[in-house]
Enzyme design. Sequence first.
Site, short mmCIF file in Angstrom:
data_model
loop_
_atom_site.label_atom_id
_atom_site.label_comp_id
_atom_site.label_asym_id
_atom_site.label_seq_id
_atom_site.Cartn_x
_atom_site.Cartn_y
_atom_site.Cartn_z
N ASP A 73 0.96 -1.88 7.65
CA ASP A 73 1.93 -2.49 6.75
C ASP A 73 2.46 -3.74 7.46
O ASP A 73 2.11 -4.00 8.61
CB ASP A 73 3.05 -1.49 6.43
CG ASP A 73 3.62 -1.73 5.03
OD1 ASP A 73 3.61 -0.81 4.20
OD2 ASP A 73 4.08 -2.86 4.77
N ILE A 74 3.35 -4.43 6.75
CA ILE A 74 3.81 -5.71 7.30
C ILE A 74 4.84 -5.52 8.42
O ILE A 74 5.04 -6.42 9.24
CB ILE A 74 4.35 -6.60 6.14
CG1 ILE A 74 4.46 -8.05 6.55
CG2 ILE A 74 5.66 -6.06 5.61
CD1 ILE A 74 4.57 -8.99 5.36
N TYR A 80 3.84 -8.89 -12.55
CA TYR A 80 3.17 -7.74 -11.91
C TYR A 80 2.03 -7.25 -12.82
O TYR A 80 0.89 -7.07 -12.35
CB TYR A 80 4.22 -6.65 -11.70
CG TYR A 80 3.70 -5.30 -11.30
CD1 TYR A 80 3.08 -5.10 -10.07
CD2 TYR A 80 3.87 -4.19 -12.14
CE1 TYR A 80 2.63 -3.84 -9.69
CE2 TYR A 80 3.43 -2.94 -11.77
CZ TYR A 80 2.81 -2.76 -10.55
OH TYR A 80 2.37 -1.51 -10.18
N ASP A 120 -0.14 -8.30 7.79
CA ASP A 120 0.39 -9.06 6.65
C ASP A 120 -0.86 -9.36 5.81
O ASP A 120 -1.72 -10.13 6.23
CB ASP A 120 1.05 -10.34 7.17
CG ASP A 120 1.44 -11.28 6.03
OD1 ASP A 120 1.03 -11.02 4.87
OD2 ASP A 120 2.15 -12.25 6.30
N GLY A 176 4.71 2.11 1.98
CA GLY A 176 5.28 2.12 0.64
C GLY A 176 5.36 3.52 0.06
O GLY A 176 5.03 4.51 0.72
C1 AKB Z 1 6.75 -0.05 -11.80
O1 AKB Z 1 7.67 0.50 -12.46
O2 AKB Z 1 6.65 -1.29 -11.66
C2 AKB Z 1 5.67 0.82 -11.21
C3 AKB Z 1 4.50 0.93 -12.12
C4 AKB Z 1 4.59 1.74 -13.35
O3 AKB Z 1 3.49 0.36 -11.85
N1 AKB Z 1 6.20 2.10 -10.91
#
Ligand code: AKB
Length: 323
Positions: A35-36, A140, A50, A12
């Site tokens: 990584d995967i 997230y 994974d 990543g």
């Molecule tokens: C995102 O934009 O989702 C990331 C972060 C700020 O965690 N770059």
Amino acid sequence: MKNKTLIIGALGQLGTVLSAQLRELHGSDQVVASDIHQQDHYDGIYEVIDATDAERIAAVIRQHEITEIYHLAAILSAKGEEQPLRTWHINMSTLFNVLEVAKSEGIKRVFFPSSIAVFGAEAPRLNTPNHAYLDPATVYGMSKSAGELWAQYYYDKYGLDIRSLRYPGVIGYQSLPGGGTTDYAVDIFHHAVRGDDYSCFLREDATLPMIYMDDAIRATIELMQAPREQISVRTSYNLAGLSFSPAELTAEIQRHYPSFSVSYQPDHRQQIADKWPKTIDDSVARSDWGWQPRYDLTTLCETMIAGLRDQYHQQDKDSLIRA
Ligand code: AKB
């Protein structure tokens, strides 16, 4: 005993640069990147993992006698909104796998990245403090804020030495971000250096906290190397580099490319940015383990442009050789 490090999510944006840096610091034989995806030509030890598969993580840990883990795999803010439940499942299950395996395999230290995405509408948007109220508005952000509490829990309950940073948007030329709200700040450089116009998905005044890659990597390594007694925060540390809006970044890039042109077509990502801090108070990281960023907007732009020019130049040369 020497540390042997496993990086999960090593292909990543951060993982690519962090793996190379750790190999340089500790030696290639001390770092296992994973990584995967399968990699046929990787410059170092590489394993396919994974991270939803706890058994596989445990097997690699045993095989390589790993003592330290950086768990970087996650689905980011913008991409995560496309499939909320899948994002929650992947972000949380991979973290639980790492926490449980770290506990059972006696791992000495774990790094878990959090994000400014943990903040929402209730946190002050200017100089957001470390201990602000957390009401994230993306899956997230929810997974990172829950993850921070689990980090604290594993530290309190099992003594797991887990450390974490709330990254702002990370900007580097070596690797590409994937699926974040702050991705524009990398894309824009690629367009400028290739001589293309850029259409920005955030408003021109959407100020967000950002950090240059070298600072982000140095912060991560400094945090991991800090003596245990200096770590007072076991959820996650605020981390600041600099803050700017797309218009300010454009103006700085135009000092190098005066005819570079940017238009603004804000999309759904603007709503995510609207709830995030504009500036971050990272005084706890500064006083606990001496954090100090080095890059400002001028040096960030100079370094990005020089790095990308080299990269595109090399690509052109390679394609001429192949032709
Ligand atoms: C995102 O934009 O989702 C990331 C972060 C700020 O965690 N770059």
